[in-house]
Scaffold this motif. Structure first.
Motif, short mmCIF file in Angstrom:
data_model
loop_
_atom_site.label_atom_id
_atom_site.label_comp_id
_atom_site.label_asym_id
_atom_site.label_seq_id
_atom_site.Cartn_x
_atom_site.Cartn_y
_atom_site.Cartn_z
N TYR A 1 0.85 -1.20 0.00
CA TYR A 1 0.00 0.00 0.00
C TYR A 1 0.89 1.24 0.00
O TYR A 1 1.91 1.31 0.67
N ARG A 2 0.47 2.21 -0.81
CA ARG A 2 1.29 3.40 -1.01
C ARG A 2 0.42 4.49 -1.64
O ARG A 2 -0.70 4.21 -2.07
N ARG A 3 0.95 5.70 -1.73
CA ARG A 3 0.17 6.85 -2.16
C ARG A 3 0.90 7.57 -3.29
O ARG A 3 2.10 7.82 -3.20
N LEU A 4 0.18 7.89 -4.35
CA LEU A 4 0.71 8.67 -5.47
C LEU A 4 -0.19 9.88 -5.70
O LEU A 4 -1.40 9.82 -5.46
N GLN A 5 0.40 10.96 -6.20
CA GLN A 5 -0.32 12.20 -6.47
C GLN A 5 -0.22 12.52 -7.96
O GLN A 5 0.78 12.23 -8.59
N TRP A 6 -1.26 13.17 -8.49
CA TRP A 6 -1.23 13.66 -9.86
C TRP A 6 -1.62 15.14 -9.82
O TRP A 6 -2.74 15.52 -10.08
N GLY A 7 -0.63 15.98 -9.45
CA GLY A 7 -0.91 17.40 -9.26
C GLY A 7 -2.01 17.60 -8.24
O GLY A 7 -2.09 16.89 -7.23
N ASN A 8 -2.88 18.57 -8.51
CA ASN A 8 -4.03 18.79 -7.62
C ASN A 8 -5.25 18.01 -8.07
O ASN A 8 -6.31 18.10 -7.44
N LEU A 9 -5.11 17.24 -9.16
CA LEU A 9 -6.29 16.58 -9.74
C LEU A 9 -6.65 15.30 -9.01
O LEU A 9 -7.85 15.04 -8.77
N ALA A 10 -5.68 14.48 -8.66
CA ALA A 10 -6.00 13.16 -8.09
C ALA A 10 -4.98 12.73 -7.06
O ALA A 10 -3.78 12.97 -7.21
N GLN A 11 -5.47 12.10 -6.03
CA GLN A 11 -4.65 11.36 -5.07
C GLN A 11 -5.04 9.90 -5.18
O GLN A 11 -6.21 9.55 -5.11
N PHE A 12 -4.04 9.04 -5.35
CA PHE A 12 -4.27 7.61 -5.47
C PHE A 12 -3.76 6.92 -4.22
O PHE A 12 -2.56 6.97 -3.91
N ASP A 13 -4.67 6.28 -3.49
CA ASP A 13 -4.32 5.50 -2.31
C ASP A 13 -4.46 4.03 -2.68
O ASP A 13 -5.57 3.48 -2.70
N ILE A 14 -3.33 3.40 -3.01
CA ILE A 14 -3.33 2.03 -3.51
C ILE A 14 -3.33 1.07 -2.33
O ILE A 14 -2.43 1.11 -1.48
N LEU A 15 -4.35 0.22 -2.24
CA LEU A 15 -4.54 -0.64 -1.07
C LEU A 15 -4.06 -2.06 -1.31
O LEU A 15 -3.93 -2.53 -2.45
N ASP A 16 -3.86 -2.76 -0.20
CA ASP A 16 -3.60 -4.20 -0.16
C ASP A 16 -4.65 -4.80 0.77
O ASP A 16 -4.56 -4.65 1.99
N THR A 17 -5.65 -5.46 0.19
CA THR A 17 -6.72 -6.04 1.01
C THR A 17 -6.53 -7.54 1.22
O THR A 17 -7.48 -8.25 1.55
N ARG A 18 -5.32 -8.03 1.04
CA ARG A 18 -5.08 -9.47 1.16
C ARG A 18 -4.13 -9.81 2.29
O ARG A 18 -4.37 -10.74 3.05
N GLN A 19 -3.06 -9.05 2.46
CA GLN A 19 -1.98 -9.43 3.36
C GLN A 19 -2.33 -9.28 4.83
O GLN A 19 -1.78 -10.01 5.67
N TYR A 20 -3.24 -8.36 5.16
CA TYR A 20 -3.50 -8.03 6.57
C TYR A 20 -4.91 -8.37 7.02
O TYR A 20 -5.30 -8.04 8.12
N ARG A 21 -5.69 -9.01 6.18
CA ARG A 21 -7.11 -9.20 6.48
C ARG A 21 -7.36 -10.29 7.52
O ARG A 21 -6.57 -11.24 7.68
N SER A 22 -8.50 -10.16 8.22
CA SER A 22 -9.00 -11.25 9.05
C SER A 22 -9.43 -12.39 8.14
O SER A 22 -9.76 -12.19 6.96
N ASN A 23 -9.45 -13.59 8.68
CA ASN A 23 -9.86 -14.74 7.88
C ASN A 23 -11.32 -14.57 7.43
O ASN A 23 -12.14 -13.99 8.13
N GLN A 24 -11.62 -15.07 6.25
CA GLN A 24 -12.98 -14.96 5.74
C GLN A 24 -13.97 -15.66 6.69
O GLN A 24 -13.66 -16.72 7.24
N ALA A 25 -15.13 -15.06 6.86
CA ALA A 25 -16.15 -15.60 7.75
C ALA A 25 -16.84 -16.81 7.12
O ALA A 25 -16.89 -16.95 5.90
N TYR A 26 -17.35 -17.66 7.96
CA TYR A 26 -18.18 -18.80 7.56
C TYR A 26 -17.50 -19.68 6.52
O TYR A 26 -18.13 -20.19 5.59
N GLY A 27 -16.19 -19.84 6.66
CA GLY A 27 -15.49 -20.74 5.77
C GLY A 27 -15.31 -20.22 4.36
O GLY A 27 -15.06 -21.01 3.44
N ASP A 28 -15.47 -18.90 4.16
CA ASP A 28 -15.31 -18.29 2.84
C ASP A 28 -16.53 -18.63 1.97
O ASP A 28 -17.51 -19.20 2.42
#
Length: 544
Positions: A319-346
């Motif tokens: 996960y990291r952050r990139l900027q494109w001037g004042n137009l856009a901020q990109f917050d790139i996520l990682d939803t796999r490495q730190y997540r709780s285990n899937q509920a009800y057996g996935d």
């Protein structure tokens, strides 16, 4: 010089200190040898004898060139030397290779802006990552590599605009899910020719599944893939070879050469539906972390990522952050490495106490705080969140209490609520979520309360369909009627392969969903299946 065994021990101790005692002690001695004692070259040190590059008899640039993570005045360049890409070791000896690089204002390289040399270390599988600084902000450049008598193909890239500068427009492409064995990369052939500034890859760049001698659905009749691909990836060598297979595809190489990529992973770069240190088969975490270390190492080696993303054992901060001037901020996520285990057996299930537990997280607490703190300091017109799995509520049937995916944000509703509350508290008006994973294209209005369709629309989610995963697909999958009725905030649903472009402007944004007619045969044409606009300060998708 430190003896190799002492060097490995020092690296293990350093890794233990960085990663924390709990995780380190969960890895057995054999696991530690692979995951931590990487024996990487020290900064400025010669890790191995140097190969005379003039002795490389075959083209070493078979896997192409790439660039990524554009910053103001800076870009990351990548290549991998592989004269024999389908062989362990790339067909090179265990020696380092000097590689020259050039960045120019023109494709003929008459006006060279920067140049230098880099070392392709055997410890990194002869991959090269060059962070080129002191370039002009907000402009296009051309680049290439040389070694011995060989010159790579030419790539085109661009730097981000200066921080805070007013930028009138940006066009991005979003792609995901490119199972090699499911078909040809026809979408990439078209994307390579498309006029975009940057490509966001939202996960499943690689699949761990076996690829047979005919290339699966590609059904090769003029070539035979080596038997070493006809097994699931487990080891570092397996993952390295699999990246080589994918990157020999000419359309993927063309897309990388044409545009800078910003990448994030989902699950298949390691293993299907893993969660933190838990795999899908219930193996001991100590065993899985060995595989994860191998997968993460190969991921960094083979993609255009900067040095802060270099992994330490089974951990890599993606996960990291990139900027494109004042137009856009990109917050790139990682939803796999730190997540709780899937509920009800996935899988698919109705929400219940296990999935709605407020302690559950899909991002991890640290990444969640980082995301919301970044929004609080953002002055961008558009706050864009590239990530992996379906963010908006997606009911899968028409029952009073519908089933949802336990692997998506629906399986972590408290996590989603905290993120949306954070966006609201930060005053974010133009939230846009970019998503992959599901092998279809969706367009959603993000609701403050998905169970109350009259509630405020607080953002937009654009889901990019797959490049190849799922094979040819259909414009209206069999569940199209059910999904569109069950989810009124779903404004678009298409099951073909392709990609999506998003043109951001100061006043509005436009999303174009581009699909190909087939992937099981090469050369299929592309069409725009649908287009939508959303106004800055007035969230909600409308047909263009």
């Amino acid at each position: 010089m430190t003896p190799a065994g002492q060097q490995d021990t020092a690296e293990i101790r350093a890794a233990a200190s960085r990663l924390g005692r709990r995780r380190f002690l969960s890895v057995t001695g054999a696991a530690a040898a692979l995951a931590f004692a990487t024996n990487l070259p020290a900064a400025g040190a010669a890790s191995a004898a140097e190969l005379d590059a003039r002795k490389i008899a075959d083209d070493p640039f078979t896997l192409g060139v790439a660039s990524g993570d554009p910053q103001p005045g800076s870009i990351l360049l990548w290549t991998r030397l592989a004269p024999a890409p389908y062989e362990p070791g790339n067909g090179l000896p265990n020696m380092r290779v000097v590689v020259q690089w050039e960045v120019a204002h023109d494709a003929a390289f008459r006006r060279v802006a920067r140049s230098g040399v880099a070392i392709a270390h055997p410890e990194f599988n002869h991959t090269v990552h060059v962070e080129v600084d002191f370039l002009e902000a907000g402009r296009a450049y051309y680049f290439r590599f040389k070694t011995g008598t060989w010159i790579s193909e030419t790539g085109r890239t661009r730097t981000a605009p200066a921080a805070g500068s007013k930028v009138s427009s940006l066009t991005l492409a979003a792609v995901s899910c490119q199972a090699y064995h499911d078909g040809y990369y026809n979408a990439y052939k078209h994307l390579a020719k498309d006029d975009v500034d940057v490509v966001f890859h939202l996960g499943d760049y690689l699949y761990e599944y076996a690829v047979n001698s005919a290339g699966g659905a590609r059904n090769y009749t003029d070539r035979t893939l080596p038997a070493l691909y006809n097994r699931e990836t487990q080891t570092l060598e397996d993952y390295r070879l699999r990246y080589a297979l994918y990157k020999t595809d000419p359309d993927l190489r063309a897309a990388h050469a044409a545009h800078p990529f910003v990448v994030t992973w989902d699950d298949h770069e390691t293993e299907n539906n893993y969660a933190d240190d838990l795999d899908e088969n219930g193996n001991p975490p100590a065993e899985f972390l060995v595989r994860r270390a191998a997968a993460y190492r190969a991921y960094w080696e083979n993609l255009p990522l900067r040095s802060p993303q270099q992994p330490v054992g089974p951990d890599l901060q993606l996960y990291r952050r990139l900027q494109w001037g004042n137009l856009a901020q990109f917050d790139i996520l990682d939803t796999r490495q730190y997540r709780s285990n899937q509920a009800y057996g996935d899988g698919q299930d109705i929400p219940g106490p296990e999935s709605t537990d407020p302690k559950r997280t899909i991002t991890g607490a640290t990444q969640e705080r980082w995301l919301i703190d970044g929004w609080r300091s953002s002055s961008a017109v558009w706050n864009v969140m590239p990530q992996q799995v379906n963010f908006s509520q997606r009911k899968l049937d028409l029952n009073a209490v519908a089933k949802v995916s336990m692997d998506a944000w629906d399986g972590y509703p408290a996590s989603r609520d905290r993120v949306l509350a954070g966006a609201a508290s930060a005053g974010i008006e133009n939230l846009m979520v970019l998503t992959g994973d599901v092998h279809v294209g969706y367009a959603y209005d993000i609701k403050a309360d998905f169970d109350n369709q009259a509630s405020k629309t607080v953002g937009t989610e654009i889901v990019a369909t797959s490049i190849a995963s799922g094979r040819d697909g259909a414009d209206k999958p069999v569940n199209w009627d059910t999904y569109t009725k069950a989810n009124p905030h779903m404004k678009f649903y298409n099951g073909r392969r392709g990609y999506v472009t998003v043109a951001l402007g100061q006043e509005s944004a436009r999303a174009d969903f581009k699909t190909v007619s087939a992937v099981t045969t090469p050369g299929a044409p592309i069409t725009t299946a649908a287009s939508f606009v959303t106004e800055a300060g007035n969230p909600g998708l409308k047909p263009a």
